[in-house]
Design a protein around this motif. Structure first.
Motif: not given
Ligand code: ADP
Length: 484
Positions: A14-22, A308-310, A301-305, A360-364, A387-390, A370-372
């Motif tokens: 279950i992951k919505a962002g960085g919290l689940g990964e931590v 906070q994320k500008g 980038t890959i982000t929640r819009i 415009l979706d959440f797509d693991e 920030g885990l994205t950077q 895209l990172y690659a």
């Protein structure tokens, strides 16, 4: 040590962002260091149970009270590698965790207050010898007060992954789970006595507060970043210690990433990495009809819009990227309908532009690809706890372009020797300096290839694993245990 983690997310379940990964990264590392780690989560109805070994009923029909209403719960247990998971299933008439997503409901606060209450009931029944009760964000923070009330003396750590979200509520919400008098008062806002706050209660009751980067640990003591809790945090400053997150190298390993067209070893020879990244770009370009000038830099980038994320910075970067002869690629989704629809409109506007790709979706899976593929990854965040994205970006050969704030400041370095530079950093709240950084980064890529390669290589070789942060957590845990 016996460490109990309580949280709303745990990747990859279950992951919505960085919290689940931590949660998974830290727990894996702690259990690899021979500590016993138990993680307590809500049993959402969309958890892919096939990822769990040995799922079994642990306790059936134990009771939680919400006001005078008796609610039954089932606790399920399962093994995830060496981590002991406990999934709480409330048999609640409001179906608290059977709604197809984690957050975004009007009753989010009662849902997670209930989760805290039932978690503590469970721990009371189990009578675990707990060394550390580690709570994450506002969803779990109220468990600190309940633990003080119902468990034997316990060392309690509270991680702050994002201070913006606090679980604001009324006194009645807290009274409903049995918090009264002095305990209730700890949740009361200093400035607005009618307003109560889940995170504040946790801050007051816990023994250690862990913001997820050293810079963020200082920023949250100021009015600019404190979201109204700065004075409370200042009062508890002695308990604060910032620890930088790591990235989980099982979730994020470009050498074994089965989502990638071309895998690569981040510590291998750079030409091989560059070659693989080109292949990954070609694969996405073919799949999504993306086209640009020869050797166009991929910027995105890959982000929640969310604010906070500008998002206004990201929007401005689209035109800048086109002007710089690049390809702009954004994977993002917004929990805010207005923001999502604004980006949908942008997508329509650039529909026929082959240099702009907005997904415009959440797509693991696409996130990995895209990172690659990206040459540059943008984080113009107004604030960024860690920030885990950077970090993932650097590990996948994407050079970060970031605002100097929070964890971005602690992990991305520009004004240093070339042997240390791993990205580009801008200051302030204006858009032009950000766009200038993009142009500068593209210029370096095109006219100073060796310098560009060195910057990329510095990022690829950085160690952002969990080993070092987990050692810091263990040291902190040990200090807490000594205090009990
Ligand atoms: P935050 O937790 O504030 O969203 P982080 O940088 O700590 O930010 O972590 C974000 C995580 O969520 C990263 O793993 C990122 O790849 C992932 N993510 C964000 N948006 C998406 C998306 N639309 N699709 C897939 N993954 C996403």
């Amino acid at each position: 040590m016996h460490i109990i983690q309580v949280a709303a997310e745990f990747a990859p379940l279950i992951k919505a962002g960085g919290l689940g990964e931590v949660l998974v990264g830290l727990s894996r590392q702690l259990s690899a260091s021979n500590h016993r780690v138990d993680v307590i989560l809500p049993k959402y109805d969309f958890i892919p149970l096939e990822l769990l070994a040995n799922l079994k009923l642990e306790i059936a029909n134990f009771t939680t009270w919400e006001n005078s209403r008796e609610i039954k719960n089932t606790m399920w247990s399962a093994e995830f590698e060496n981590i002991h998971l406990h999934l709480l299933e409330p048999h609640h008439p409001a179906n608290y965790f059977n709604r197809g997503k984690i957050y975004g409901f009007e009753d989010d606060v009662p849902r997670f207050l209930y989760f805290c209450k039932a978690t503590i009931e469970y721990l009371k029944i189990k009578q675990f010898p707990i060394d550390i009760l580690h709570l994450h964000d506002w969803h779990a923070a109220p468990a600190a007060a309940l633990a003080r009330e119902h468990l034997p003396p316990t060392s309690i750590a509270l991680s702050i992954h994002n201070l913006e979200h606090q679980g604001k509520c009324g006194a009645h919400d807290l009274i409903r789970i049995g918090l009264h008098d002095q305990r209730l008062k700890k949740f009361q806002c200093d400035q607005y006595p009618d307003s109560f706050n889940s995170l504040k209660g946790g801050i007051e009751e816990c023994d250690a507060i862990i913001p997820v980067s050293p810079t963020y640990a200082k920023e949250i003591l100021t009015a600019q970043y404190g979201f109204g809790l700065d004075s409370t945090l200042l009062k508890h400053q002695h308990k604060i210690r910032g620890i930088l997150n790591g990235i989980d190298e099982i979730l994020w390993n470009p050498d074994k990433d089965h989502f990638l067209e071309a895998k690569f070893n981040p510590s291998g020879p750079l030409p091989k990495v560059i070659d693989a990244k080109k292949k990954n770009q070609d694969s996405l370009a073919k799949r999504f009809g993306i086209k640009g000038p020869k050797d166009a830099p991929w910027i995105g980038t890959i982000t929640r819009i969310v604010h906070q994320k500008g998002p206004e910075f990201l929007e401005a970067a689209i035109e800048q990227t086109i002007q710089n002869g690049g390809i702009f690629a954004l994977l993002g989704s917004s929990p805010i309908p207005k923001m999502q629809s604004h980006f949908e409109q942008l997508k329509m506007r650039y529909k026929s532009h082959s240099q702009v790709f907005l997904h415009l979706d959440f797509d693991e899976e696409l996130a990995h690809q895209l990172y690659a593929a990206l040459d540059f990854i943008l984080l113009p965040s107004h604030f960024e706890p860690c920030g885990l994205t950077q970090l993932i970006g650097m590990h996948y050969g994407a050079i970060p372009i970031v605002r100097s704030t929070g964890g971005l400041k602690d992990t991305v370095f520009e004004k240093t020797s070339l042997t240390k530079q791993n990205g580009y950093v801008f200051e302030g709240l204006e858009i032009p300096p950000f766009l200038e950084k993009i142009t500068e980064a593209v210029r370096v890529m095109k006219t100073e290839p060796q310098r560009h390669a060195q910057i990329m290589s510095n990022g690829l070789k950085s160690d952002f694993g969990w080993e070092k942060p987990a050692k810091e957590y263990l040291e902190l845990y040990r200090n807490l245990i000594r205090l009990v």
